[in-house]
Design a protein around this motif. Structure first.
Motif, PDB file in Angstrom:
ATOM      1  N   LYS A   3       4.048  30.283 -10.232  1.00  0.00           N
ATOM      2  CA  LYS A   3       5.417  30.847 -10.227  1.00  0.00           C
ATOM      3  C   LYS A   3       6.785  29.906 -10.182  1.00  0.00           C
ATOM      4  O   LYS A   3       7.786  29.915 -10.804  1.00  0.00           O
ATOM      5  CB  LYS A   3       5.736  31.983  -9.093  1.00  0.00           C
ATOM      6  CG  LYS A   3       6.936  32.804  -9.203  1.00  0.00           C
ATOM      7  CD  LYS A   3       6.861  33.857  -8.378  1.00  0.00           C
ATOM      8  CE  LYS A   3       8.257  34.581  -8.400  1.00  0.00           C
ATOM      9  NZ  LYS A   3       8.499  35.612  -7.388  1.00  0.00           N
ATOM     10  N   ILE A  47      -1.967  33.639 -18.003  1.00  0.00           N
ATOM     11  CA  ILE A  47      -0.581  33.830 -17.921  1.00  0.00           C
ATOM     12  C   ILE A  47      -0.190  34.492 -19.403  1.00  0.00           C
ATOM     13  O   ILE A  47      -0.660  34.423 -20.518  1.00  0.00           O
ATOM     14  CB  ILE A  47      -0.172  32.244 -18.274  1.00  0.00           C
ATOM     15  CG1 ILE A  47      -0.256  31.444 -16.881  1.00  0.00           C
ATOM     16  CG2 ILE A  47       1.456  32.248 -18.683  1.00  0.00           C
ATOM     17  CD1 ILE A  47       0.125  30.256 -16.601  1.00  0.00           C
ATOM     18  N   ILE A  67       1.865  36.072 -14.252  1.00  0.00           N
ATOM     19  CA  ILE A  67       0.923  35.067 -13.651  1.00  0.00           C
ATOM     20  C   ILE A  67      -0.277  35.895 -12.931  1.00  0.00           C
ATOM     21  O   ILE A  67       0.042  36.604 -11.714  1.00  0.00           O
ATOM     22  CB  ILE A  67       1.419  34.029 -13.115  1.00  0.00           C
ATOM     23  CG1 ILE A  67       2.448  33.542 -13.476  1.00  0.00           C
ATOM     24  CG2 ILE A  67       0.391  33.132 -12.517  1.00  0.00           C
ATOM     25  CD1 ILE A  67       3.460  32.373 -12.833  1.00  0.00           C
ATOM     26  N   CYS A  85      -1.031  31.235  -7.951  1.00  0.00           N
ATOM     27  CA  CYS A  85      -0.176  31.896  -8.464  1.00  0.00           C
ATOM     28  C   CYS A  85       1.188  31.717  -8.215  1.00  0.00           C
ATOM     29  O   CYS A  85       2.129  31.718  -8.754  1.00  0.00           O
ATOM     30  CB  CYS A  85      -0.466  33.474  -8.501  1.00  0.00           C
ATOM     31  SG  CYS A  85      -2.038  33.951  -9.648  1.00  0.00           S
ATOM     32  N   LEU A 107       3.622  25.491 -20.438  1.00  0.00           N
ATOM     33  CA  LEU A 107       3.336  24.932 -18.972  1.00  0.00           C
ATOM     34  C   LEU A 107       3.479  23.530 -19.014  1.00  0.00           C
ATOM     35  O   LEU A 107       2.947  22.891 -19.548  1.00  0.00           O
ATOM     36  CB  LEU A 107       1.618  25.244 -18.610  1.00  0.00           C
ATOM     37  CG  LEU A 107       1.047  26.463 -18.593  1.00  0.00           C
ATOM     38  CD1 LEU A 107      -0.306  26.652 -18.211  1.00  0.00           C
ATOM     39  CD2 LEU A 107       1.733  27.224 -17.214  1.00  0.00           C
TER      40      LEU A 107
END
Length: 600
Positions: free
Chosen positions: A519, A490, A531, A515, A586
């Motif tokens: 997203k 990332i 990503i 990925c 995250l």
């Protein structure tokens, strides 16, 4: 004590959802060992998760007194068994402690794959088998067809089948009589050398470990010093007795009895299911057969959501381990998530149960990493190593990697066979056999890698077959595979908790999926977020989270285009600088989204 010829030891084996717990409720209610006020549904399932999901996780035992039509009082020892494939070793030990088995078949669903695998297990232990057709009160019940299946698939006499409805209580009297008349009394010499099989145990916070035993030979009484034959440890018996929902103390247990021992064991790990108990001063010559160490097959790391909660999580894991000897864990560390634990589970259901129990019983907010299996690797210098964690994978030094394969048995109505075969082929399955059990149902035997079954396989199997296909598996062997480690980056920084091991030809598709999921989960920042999925230095997948932009042109009314461009360029420069120092947070949902890698 009851004479041996008036004792019966039996278990009920069935596929998931065929009504085993409900039938045990009716048997207990019939015997009136607890009054109706205390009676609840699924009385032997004492965990909330068991009740909600309608599954039995821990096997229970109960002694049921029964006055039969021939005028004698019998003692029926009923051993309840878990229904799920993850716990098949526990089922085999419960079966080994009985002389008879009731094979329960749902009148609307018919014989399914676990019914068959449990039947074979019961046959291996030479049990007397009585088929029972349950749910006969349902409008969709098709008794003649189920009788045909019992004869054709299970090779049992359909005329012996007892028809019951565990829900309404219909046919329970006939079933009790069948248990007494068809199952043999236990054998064994009460005067011989003591031998007892441990078929289960659980932890009580006031008494320590309560060991569930079936005495095969001899006699064990309060005050005796007992010895576990697998590790040679000795304990003194503090209390001994039988289960009648609550514990009923007895002076001794002898050959043929099922009951419990409390002997001051501190943790469940000290007691091994399948072990043999004997007396220290007069030990048996050899242990009972069938004992084996249960090995975890699925591995995942657990981290606390807040790294300050690590100590609390550690305490919770220790308490869970007291109750669940098949859970294994070691300390683990991740750059992204801090300190945590690397855990081994018996299967995916076991992983889900541990996750739920941590959240519910111990109030822990946790993150689980993507589950993986254990790979055997041979390095270029010839040494062997076992890898279950992507961070330990030595990419450059691998000569050969081997992964566990399973033999999967799928029973499905024949109209869904095409889509299920496609699914198995997509999961690298090799078809070994295909048998038409009757005009409507097919049994498929496939050999496939266990790692392919970990994600979305079961959900897709159920959705393709509208819930009718049943699935059962066992691990057979390790086979060579082409293994790669996929890193998720990332903003060009690898997130170690998201990396995974994959089969090389399928790595690109899986990295793309991860990925895409990320997203959707990562919220937009003031700068662009890349990503990427990578094998080594090669990027194999990419998604971009576009930045949130302030409208810098709002204050420009009319005027020259160069003024607008100047403002946009200035903004662009600012965004570049931001990206250099910008760190991405995250959310927990990002880790969960990758974990639940289901089809869209």
């Amino acid at each position: 004590m009851t004479e041996m010829k008036y004792k019966r030891n039996f278990c009920i084996v069935a596929h998931i959802d065929h009504g085993k717990s409900t039938l045990s409720d009716r048997l207990i209610q019939k015997s009136k060992i607890i009054d109706d006020r205390q009676m609840t549904n699924q009385i032997l399932d004492n965990m909330d998760i068991e009740r909600e999901r309608g599954i039995t996780i821990k096997s229970q035992a109960v002694t049921i007194p029964y006055h039969s039509k021939d005028g004698h009082d019998y003692e029926l020892n009923f051993v309840d068994t878990p229904g799920h494939v993850d716990f098949s070793y526990e089922v085999s030990r419960a079966i080994a402690s009985c002389e008879g088995a009731l094979i329960l078949v749902d009148a609307s669903q018919g014989v399914e794959s676990q019914t068959m695998s449990n039947l074979f297990m019961a046959m291996e232990h030479d049990l007397t088998i009585v088929p029972v057709i349950n749910k006969i009160d349902l409008p969709s019940a098709d008794i003649p067809s189920v009788k045909k299946q019992i004869e054709h698939d299970l090779g049992l006499d359909p005329e012996d089948a007892v028809l019951v409805s565990a829900k309404t209580g219909e046919g329970i009297d006939d079933l009790m009589e069948a248990i007494v008349s068809k199952f043999p009394p236990p054998s064994g010499n009460p005067e011989g050398k003591a031998q007892a099989l441990i078929f289960d145990c659980h932890y009580d916070e006031y008494r320590g470990v309560i060991i569930h035993i079936r005495v095969k030979e001899g006699r064990i009484k309060k005050g005796d010093v007992i010895r576990f034959m697998s590790n040679g440890t000795d304990y003194k018996v503090e209390q001994i007795g039988i289960f009648k929902i609550n514990y009923e103390e007895k002076p001794y247990l002898e050959a043929g009895d099922v009951g419990y021992i409390i002997a001051g064991c501190k943790t469940v790990s000290d007691v091994r299911v399948g072990d043999t108990v004997t007396l220290a001063d007069n030990p048996a010559d050899e242990p009972l057969p069938g004992f084996k160490e249960v090995k975890p097959v699925v591995f995942s790391s657990i981290y606390p959501m807040d790294s300050n909660d690590y100590e609390e999580l550690k305490d919770s894991m220790e308490k869970l381990k007291l109750n669940d000897a098949s859970l294994t864990y070691d300390k683990d560390n991740s750059i992204a998530l801090g300190n945590g634990f690397r855990c081994g589970f018996l299967g995916l259901l076991h992983l889900e149960i541990i996750q739920e129990r941590l959240e519910r019983d111990y109030d822990q907010a946790v993150i689980f990493t993507s589950p993986s299996v254990e790979y055997n690797c041979t390095l270029t210098n010839g040494t062997e190593m076992i890898v279950d964690n992507p961070t330990e994978f030595p990419e450059t030094k691998i000569k050969e990697a081997r992964e566990p394969y399973i033999s999967a048995s799928i029973i499905t109505p024949s109209e869904f066979i095409g889509s299920i075969m496609n699914l198995c082929t997509e999961k690298r399955g090799i078809q070994k056999n295909m048998t038409y059990l009757d005009e409507k149902r097919v049994e498929l035997i496939y050999e496939m890698p266990l790692s392919e079954v970990l994600f979305d396989f079961y959900d897709r199997l159920k959705s393709y077959s509208r819930g009718y296909a049943s699935f059962d598996y066992e691990v057979i062997e390790y086979r060579p595979t082409d293994l790669v480690k996929v890193d998720i980056l990332i903003n060009s920084k690898p997130v170690d908790a998201l990396s995974f091991l994959a089969y090389r030809p399928g790595a690109v598709a899986r990295a793309k999926k991860v990925c895409e999921r990320l997203k959707d989960e990562i919220s937009r920042q003031q700068f662009k977020i890349a990503i990427q999925g990578a094998i080594g230095s090669q990027i194999i997948a990419r998604e971009t989270v576009n930045p949130v932009r302030k409208d810098v042109l709002a204050k420009c009314y009319g005027g020259d285009i160069t003024r607008k461009r100047k403002l946009l360029e200035k903004q662009k420069e600012g965004k570049k600088r931001m990206k250099m120092v910008g760190n991405v947070e995250l959310p927990q949902s990002a880790f969960l989204a990758v974990l639940k890698e289901k089809e869209d």
